[in-house]
Design an enzyme around this catalytic site. Structure first.
Site, short mmCIF file in Angstrom:
data_model
loop_
_atom_site.label_atom_id
_atom_site.label_comp_id
_atom_site.label_asym_id
_atom_site.label_seq_id
_atom_site.Cartn_x
_atom_site.Cartn_y
_atom_site.Cartn_z
CD GLU A 65 36.22 -44.16 25.94
OE1 GLU A 65 35.08 -43.89 25.57
OE2 GLU A 65 36.55 -43.89 27.28
CB CYS B 243 43.56 -43.21 32.03
SG CYS B 243 42.42 -44.40 32.30
CB CYS C 105 34.82 -54.62 29.80
SG CYS C 105 35.53 -55.26 31.26
CB CYS D 295 30.93 -53.40 36.45
SG CYS D 295 32.17 -54.52 36.95
CB CYS E 132 31.43 -50.20 34.01
SG CYS E 132 32.53 -49.94 32.96
CB CYS F 64 33.93 -44.58 33.44
SG CYS F 64 34.72 -43.95 34.81
N1 SAH Z 1 38.64 -53.40 34.83
C1 SAH Z 1 39.27 -52.50 35.49
C2 SAH Z 1 39.87 -51.25 35.10
C3 SAH Z 1 38.91 -50.42 34.17
S1 SAH Z 1 37.58 -49.69 34.99
C4 SAH Z 1 38.82 -52.38 36.88
O1 SAH Z 1 37.75 -52.70 37.30
O2 SAH Z 1 39.47 -51.84 37.90
C5 SAH Z 1 38.44 -48.26 35.92
C6 SAH Z 1 37.53 -47.94 37.13
O3 SAH Z 1 36.47 -47.05 36.74
C7 SAH Z 1 37.33 -48.94 37.97
O4 SAH Z 1 37.43 -48.73 39.36
C8 SAH Z 1 35.84 -48.69 37.58
O5 SAH Z 1 34.98 -49.68 38.64
C9 SAH Z 1 35.44 -47.51 37.56
N2 SAH Z 1 34.29 -47.17 37.00
C10 SAH Z 1 33.64 -47.68 36.00
N3 SAH Z 1 32.36 -47.21 35.65
C11 SAH Z 1 32.42 -46.11 36.40
C12 SAH Z 1 31.23 -45.09 36.56
N4 SAH Z 1 30.14 -45.07 35.86
N5 SAH Z 1 31.59 -44.10 37.48
C13 SAH Z 1 32.60 -44.09 38.42
N6 SAH Z 1 33.70 -45.26 38.21
C14 SAH Z 1 33.40 -45.98 37.27
#
Ligand code: SAH
Length: 348
Positions: free
Chosen positions: A89, A102, A109, A113, A116, A329
């Site tokens: 995306e 973005c 990934c 997490c 996410c 995200c």
């Molecule tokens: N891996 C990198 C970049 C991609 S994620 C990182 O972790 O920074 C980009 C951002 O979106 C990160 O801050 C991540 O924690 C956040 N993110 C992921 N899933 C999310 C969600 N469901 N709601 C809000 N933020 C989220």
């Protein structure tokens, strides 16, 4: 798995064989200043354009699988199919004073997490340098007549886990496409060796660290890589980056209802952020299929921000762009897979 943007200039010289040097310049300028493929560079003779259009090395790597528009046209999200069928995306966001794209750096990934959508789906593969650059150049073309000024490496994937392809993309965007380093932001879950390596590079890009918790116990749970790279070491690496680059550091904090949105969480966060002079970006958690916890409701978000401000921390609430089109995200891909309606484009 190649894009026309994977070519170096020397590759292009070799590919154009006997053509004069100014033809190479025209194709290269087409790619980087006009965001155009060789078939669209009208200053080239038609026969050459046709010959170049047939070369696989000059093909586009991104085929649109879905495009969705929201916020009155201010947010555009693409789901691209790559040539091995994997999907990633890209999101373009227009603001009053700037336009930002973005980009994804990996398909999937490996950081896992739990909150996410991309982390829930697991890792497919690294994107190539060209696949990353091409996302930006597609957005440059789509943003017109506005100028795309900012690139955030905050889409799918962990940029610092794909350092060897991401950094050349940064260098290319800076040197060839004209983005200034202060308009390029790498976002990391906190890969310490990557942050340390970044500190040795000559380009001072912005660093964003996805913190989400300011004690190891909670962070181990929310961001599993914290078990390998714990907070104390992460903060030291952030300090080293600041000392080396003098750029503003930012922390991302997804506010999760009842998990990391209490006064005590704000105090712990402030204790880390204030000495670093870090800016905190607050974003209410976007609900995802695999994580049954809610984002903090708006009043709680405002309250959390106020606690931080009262503790001397610079904090802003990031408006969630494109949640109605699943632009947040890693969710568009998940939505398409689950058959929620989005406008699907014909594949070509
Ligand atoms: N891996 C990198 C970049 C991609 S994620 C990182 O972790 O920074 C980009 C951002 O979106 C990160 O801050 C991540 O924690 C956040 N993110 C992921 N899933 C999310 C969600 N469901 N709601 C809000 N933020 C989220």
């Amino acid at each position: 798995m190649t894009s026309r943007y994977d070519l170096t200039r020397d590759d292009l010289v070799a590919l154009l064989g006997g053509e004069p040097g100014y033809r190479v310049d025209q194709v290269w300028a087409g790619l980087y200043t006009q965001a155009a493929g060789p078939d669209e560079v009208t200053s080239l003779p038609k026969a050459l354009r046709q010959r170049l259009a047939a070369l696989p090395e000059l093909a586009s790597a991104l085929q649109p699988a879905a495009e969705s528009v929201s916020d009155g046209g201010d947010t555009v999200k693409w789901l691209w199919s790559l040539d091995d069928g994997i999907q990633v995306e890209t999101v373009l966001m227009h603001y009053r004073d700037r336009s930002t794209v973005c980009v994804s750096t990996q398909a999937g990934c490996a950081m896992a997490c739990g909150f996410c959508a991309t982390g829930q789906a697991g890792f497919d593969r690294h994107l190539t340098t060209g696949e990353i650059v091409e996302q930006v150049m597609r957005a440059v073309a789509a943003a017109r007549p506005r100028r795309l000024s900012n690139v955030v490496f905050m889409g799918m994937g962990e940029p610092l886990a794909n350092y060897d392809r991401v950094w050349p993309a940064v260098v290319r965007l800076h040197g060839e496409a004209g983005f200034s380093a202060r308009h390029l932001t790498l976002s990391t879950v906190g890969i310490i060796p990557g942050i340390r390596r970044l500190a040795t590079e000559s380009l001072p890009v912005n660093l964003a660290v996805s913190l989400h918790a300011a004690n190891d116990e909670l962070r181990d749970e929310l961001v599993p890589i914290n078990r390998r790279y714990p907070l104390g070491d992460l903060v030291a690496a952030c300090r080293a980056y600041l000392d080396a680059k003098g750029r503003r550091l930012s922390f991302e904090w997804a506010l999760i209802h009842g998990v990391n949105d209490r006064a005590g969480d704000a105090r712990e966060l402030a204790a880390i952020a204030r000495p670093l002079g870090a800016h905190v970006n607050l974003i209410p958690l976007n609900p995802t299929p695999g994580y049954a916890v809610m984002g903090t409701p708006a009043p709680g978000v405002r309250q959390f921000r106020q606690w931080l401000v009262d503790l001397g921390v610079n904090a802003t609430v990031r408006r969630n762009r494109g949640t109605d089109i699943d632009a947040a995200c890693g969710q568009l891909r998940a939505t398409v897979a689950g058959q929620t309606p989005v406008r699907l484009l014909p594949t070509h």
